[in-house]
Design an enzyme around this catalytic site. Sequence first.
Site, PDB file in Angstrom:
ATOM      1  N   HIS A   1       9.545   6.949   8.856  1.00 47.76           N
ATOM      2  CA  HIS A   1      10.206   7.070   7.557  1.00 47.76           C
ATOM      3  C   HIS A   1      11.680   7.379   7.804  1.00 47.76           C
ATOM      4  O   HIS A   1      12.024   8.082   8.752  1.00 47.76           O
ATOM      5  CB  HIS A   1       9.558   8.189   6.722  1.00 47.76           C
ATOM      6  CG  HIS A   1       8.260   7.761   6.112  1.00 47.76           C
ATOM      7  ND1 HIS A   1       7.560   8.544   5.241  1.00 47.76           N
ATOM      8  CD2 HIS A   1       7.549   6.631   6.242  1.00 47.76           C
ATOM      9  CE1 HIS A   1       6.460   7.909   4.850  1.00 47.76           C
ATOM     10  NE2 HIS A   1       6.431   6.746   5.451  1.00 47.76           N
TER      11      HIS A   1
ATOM     12  N   ASN B   1      10.430   4.857   3.237  1.00 46.36           N
ATOM     13  CA  ASN B   1       9.879   4.064   4.332  1.00 46.36           C
ATOM     14  C   ASN B   1      11.006   3.263   4.955  1.00 46.36           C
ATOM     15  O   ASN B   1      11.934   2.837   4.265  1.00 46.36           O
ATOM     16  CB  ASN B   1       8.831   3.093   3.788  1.00 46.36           C
ATOM     17  CG  ASN B   1       7.437   3.666   3.829  1.00 46.36           C
ATOM     18  OD1 ASN B   1       6.999   4.189   4.840  1.00 46.36           O
ATOM     19  ND2 ASN B   1       6.729   3.557   2.714  1.00 46.36           N
TER      20      ASN B   1
ATOM     21  N   HIS C   1       5.044   4.321  12.776  1.00 44.95           N
ATOM     22  CA  HIS C   1       5.330   4.258  11.335  1.00 44.95           C
ATOM     23  C   HIS C   1       6.398   5.315  11.060  1.00 44.95           C
ATOM     24  O   HIS C   1       6.113   6.502  11.001  1.00 44.95           O
ATOM     25  CB  HIS C   1       4.031   4.571  10.591  1.00 44.95           C
ATOM     26  CG  HIS C   1       4.106   4.524   9.104  1.00 44.95           C
ATOM     27  ND1 HIS C   1       3.433   3.582   8.358  1.00 44.95           N
ATOM     28  CD2 HIS C   1       4.749   5.300   8.208  1.00 44.95           C
ATOM     29  CE1 HIS C   1       3.665   3.794   7.067  1.00 44.95           C
ATOM     30  NE2 HIS C   1       4.467   4.834   6.954  1.00 44.95           N
TER      31      HIS C   1
ATOM     32  N   CYS D   1       4.642   8.952   0.778  1.00 45.20           N
ATOM     33  CA  CYS D   1       3.289   9.459   0.548  1.00 45.20           C
ATOM     34  C   CYS D   1       3.358  10.566  -0.490  1.00 45.20           C
ATOM     35  O   CYS D   1       4.114  11.522  -0.335  1.00 45.20           O
ATOM     36  CB  CYS D   1       2.673   9.985   1.843  1.00 45.20           C
ATOM     37  SG  CYS D   1       1.044  10.723   1.576  1.00 45.20           S
TER      38      CYS D   1
ATOM     39  N   ARG E   1       0.837  -1.210   0.000  1.00 52.02           N
ATOM     40  CA  ARG E   1       0.000   0.000   0.000  1.00 52.02           C
ATOM     41  C   ARG E   1       0.875   1.265   0.000  1.00 52.02           C
ATOM     42  O   ARG E   1       0.988   1.960  -1.002  1.00 52.02           O
ATOM     43  CB  ARG E   1      -0.963  -0.028   1.207  1.00 52.02           C
ATOM     44  CG  ARG E   1      -2.097   0.981   1.131  1.00 52.02           C
ATOM     45  CD  ARG E   1      -1.737   2.391   1.506  1.00 52.02           C
ATOM     46  NE  ARG E   1      -1.201   2.514   2.851  1.00 52.02           N
ATOM     47  CZ  ARG E   1      -0.651   3.610   3.340  1.00 52.02           C
ATOM     48  NH1 ARG E   1      -0.570   4.701   2.602  1.00 52.02           N
ATOM     49  NH2 ARG E   1      -0.163   3.635   4.564  1.00 52.02           N
ATOM     50  N   ASP E   2       1.536   1.518   1.091  1.00 50.59           N
ATOM     51  CA  ASP E   2       2.318   2.757   1.215  1.00 50.59           C
ATOM     52  C   ASP E   2       3.461   2.766   0.196  1.00 50.59           C
ATOM     53  O   ASP E   2       3.836   3.811  -0.330  1.00 50.59           O
ATOM     54  CB  ASP E   2       2.886   2.849   2.639  1.00 50.59           C
ATOM     55  CG  ASP E   2       3.385   4.230   3.001  1.00 50.59           C
ATOM     56  OD1 ASP E   2       3.191   5.163   2.218  1.00 50.59           O
ATOM     57  OD2 ASP E   2       3.996   4.371   4.071  1.00 50.59           O
TER      58      ASP E   2
HETATM   59  N1  COA Z   1     -13.472   5.099  -3.876  1.00 55.77           N
HETATM   60  C1  COA Z   1     -13.650   5.422  -5.187  1.00 55.77           C
HETATM   61  N2  COA Z   1     -14.018   6.633  -5.606  1.00 55.77           N
HETATM   62  C2  COA Z   1     -14.231   7.570  -4.673  1.00 55.77           C
HETATM   63  C3  COA Z   1     -14.075   7.315  -3.314  1.00 55.77           C
HETATM   64  C4  COA Z   1     -13.673   6.022  -2.917  1.00 55.77           C
HETATM   65  N3  COA Z   1     -13.473   5.710  -1.633  1.00 55.77           N
HETATM   66  N4  COA Z   1     -14.349   8.435  -2.632  1.00 55.77           N
HETATM   67  C5  COA Z   1     -14.664   9.369  -3.522  1.00 55.77           C
HETATM   68  N5  COA Z   1     -14.601   8.847  -4.767  1.00 55.77           N
HETATM   69  C6  COA Z   1     -14.839   9.532  -6.032  1.00 55.77           C
HETATM   70  C7  COA Z   1     -16.185  10.195  -6.078  1.00 55.77           C
HETATM   71  O1  COA Z   1     -17.144   9.303  -6.553  1.00 55.77           O
HETATM   72  C8  COA Z   1     -15.939  11.345  -7.037  1.00 55.77           C
HETATM   73  O2  COA Z   1     -15.912  10.842  -8.341  1.00 55.77           O
HETATM   74  P1  COA Z   1     -16.464  11.718  -9.588  1.00 55.77           P
HETATM   75  O3  COA Z   1     -15.527  12.893  -9.676  1.00 55.77           O
HETATM   76  O4  COA Z   1     -16.345  10.773 -10.731  1.00 55.77           O
HETATM   77  O5  COA Z   1     -17.845  12.086  -9.212  1.00 55.77           O
HETATM   78  C9  COA Z   1     -14.540  11.772  -6.694  1.00 55.77           C
HETATM   79  O6  COA Z   1     -13.902  10.604  -6.138  1.00 55.77           O
HETATM   80  C10 COA Z   1     -14.485  12.911  -5.698  1.00 55.77           C
HETATM   81  O7  COA Z   1     -15.274  12.581  -4.589  1.00 55.77           O
HETATM   82  P2  COA Z   1     -15.450  13.523  -3.306  1.00 55.77           P
HETATM   83  O8  COA Z   1     -16.382  12.860  -2.375  1.00 55.77           O
HETATM   84  O9  COA Z   1     -15.743  14.927  -3.746  1.00 55.77           O
HETATM   85  O10 COA Z   1     -14.057  13.438  -2.633  1.00 55.77           O
HETATM   86  P3  COA Z   1     -12.823  14.397  -2.721  1.00 55.77           P
HETATM   87  O11 COA Z   1     -12.518  14.814  -4.109  1.00 55.77           O
HETATM   88  O12 COA Z   1     -12.970  15.438  -1.666  1.00 55.77           O
HETATM   89  O13 COA Z   1     -11.692  13.361  -2.266  1.00 55.77           O
HETATM   90  C11 COA Z   1     -10.961  11.471  -0.996  1.00 55.77           C
HETATM   91  C12 COA Z   1     -11.702  12.790  -0.977  1.00 55.77           C
HETATM   92  C13 COA Z   1     -10.654  11.107   0.444  1.00 55.77           C
HETATM   93  C14 COA Z   1     -11.845  10.426  -1.638  1.00 55.77           C
HETATM   94  C15 COA Z   1      -9.678  11.623  -1.828  1.00 55.77           C
HETATM   95  O14 COA Z   1      -8.975  12.767  -1.419  1.00 55.77           O
HETATM   96  C16 COA Z   1      -8.765  10.436  -1.682  1.00 55.77           C
HETATM   97  O15 COA Z   1      -9.101   9.333  -2.074  1.00 55.77           O
HETATM   98  N6  COA Z   1      -7.572  10.621  -1.149  1.00 55.77           N
HETATM   99  C17 COA Z   1      -6.643   9.536  -0.944  1.00 55.77           C
HETATM  100  C18 COA Z   1      -5.395  10.044  -0.379  1.00 55.77           C
HETATM  101  C19 COA Z   1      -4.460   8.914  -0.082  1.00 55.77           C
HETATM  102  O16 COA Z   1      -4.727   7.741  -0.217  1.00 55.77           O
HETATM  103  N7  COA Z   1      -3.262   9.313   0.343  1.00 55.77           N
HETATM  104  C20 COA Z   1      -2.256   8.393   0.648  1.00 55.77           C
HETATM  105  C21 COA Z   1      -2.385   7.830   2.011  1.00 55.77           C
HETATM  106  S1  COA Z   1      -1.240   8.617   3.105  1.00 55.77           S
HETATM  107 ZN    ZN Z   2       5.034   5.392   5.090  1.00 53.78          ZN
END
Ligand code: COA
Ligand code: ZN
Length: 308
Positions: free
Chosen positions: A208, A248, A206, A239, A13-14
Site C-alpha cells: 500500500h 493501494n 501487496h 481495507c 476486490r480490494d
Molecule cells: N458468506 C456469506 N455469509 C456468511 C459467510 C460467507 N462466507 N460466512 C458467514 N456468513 C454469515 C453467517 O451465515 C451468519 O449469518 P446470520 O447472522 O444471518 O446467521 C453471519 O455471517 C455470521 O457468521 P459467523 O460464522 O458467526 O461468522 P462471523 O460473524 O464470526 O464472521 C467472517 C466471520 C469471516 C464470515 C466475517 O468476519 C467476514 O466475512 N469477514 C470478511 C472480512 C473481509 O473481507 N475483510 C477484507 C479483506 S482484507
Molecule cells: Zn490492498
Amino acid sequence: MGDRVRIYEVGPRDGLQNEASAIPLDTKLEFIERLVAAGLREIEATSFVSPKAIPQLGDADELVTRLPAASWVRYPVLVPNERGMARAEAAGAKALAVFTAATDAFTQHNIGMTVAESLTAFEPVLQRAGELGWWRRGYVSTAFGDPYTGAVDPHQAISVAIRLLELGVDEVCFGDTIGVGVPVQVTALTAAATKAGIELDQIAYHFHDTRGTALANVVAGLGAGVRTFDSSTGGIGGCPYAPGAAGNLATEDLVYLLDESGVEHDVDLELVLDAARFITAAVGRRLASKVGQAGGWDASTGKPVGRG
Ligand code: COA
Ligand code: ZN
C-alpha cells in the site's frame, strides 16, 4: 527464474470493497472487461465473505457467473470459510485466495479469529479447492506492521506463510496492509523467507502506498528476485478493518515503472489508464495516482501520453 513480472490486479476486490457507494454489478463487470482488455491476466474479482461484513461485494455469486470469458485470465476470489467455499464453487470460481495475517490483533478485527483459528478454518477450504484443481493463494496481511499492536517480526509473517504453504497454497502474498514498510524490510523479509525454504516464485507482495513507499518497495522486491506484485487500477481501495490503509499501489504507476525499466509484463499503460478513469469516475473519485495525473511519457516526443 524468468524476468517477466506478474501483475496481480486487486481493484475489483480490494478496491471496491472499500468504497462507500454501492457500485452496480454491470459497472463492476465493465471495469473487469477493461482490465482484461488492458492485458491483466490475474484479476482478483470479488469476495465470498459475509455480506454483513462487506456489503459492497454482496453480489459475488452473480458476478462470478458473469465474468468475461477469457481462458488466459485467472479470476481468484477471496474465501474466508467453508460457507464461502460452497458459494464460490456453486458460482463457478476456479481460483481462490484465503486471507490471514502475521498478527492476531488484525485477524481478530478482520475475520473474528486468531491467526491459528483462521488456519484451522482454511484447512478444509484449501483441501476442497485442491481436489477441484483450483489455483490457491494465501495472504499474510500486516507483514510489515499491525495497526493495533505496531511492529511485526518478519519471522512471524514467515511462519504463517510456511503454514499456508503446508496447507497447499501455490503462492503466499505478504501484505503491507497499513503501508508502513520500507525497502530494507522487503529485502530482509525476502531473504529470510527464502532462507526458511520458501521459493521466490511462491512469494508475492501487496504494497500500500499510504506513506509513498510502495514503488520503492516493489524495486526492492524485484532486486530480491520476487516477480509477482499486486496493484489496484486507479489506486482505489484498501481495507476497511485497517485504519489509515488508504492507497493501494496503483496499477498504472507500477506499469509505468516496469515499462521504463525494461521489465517485461503483459499490461498496456494507456488501456489501464482508461480503466482507471472509468472506475474512479464510477466511484465518484478523482484519479489520484501519479501516472493517472501526469500520463505516461513518450520518449520519442517528450510528451505525456494517455492523459485522457
Ligand atoms: N458468506 C456469506 N455469509 C456468511 C459467510 C460467507 N462466507 N460466512 C458467514 N456468513 C454469515 C453467517 O451465515 C451468519 O449469518 P446470520 O447472522 O444471518 O446467521 C453471519 O455471517 C455470521 O457468521 P459467523 O460464522 O458467526 O461468522 P462471523 O460473524 O464470526 O464472521 C467472517 C466471520 C469471516 C464470515 C466475517 O468476519 C467476514 O466475512 N469477514 C470478511 C472480512 C473481509 O473481507 N475483510 C477484507 C479483506 S482484507
Ligand atoms: Zn490492498
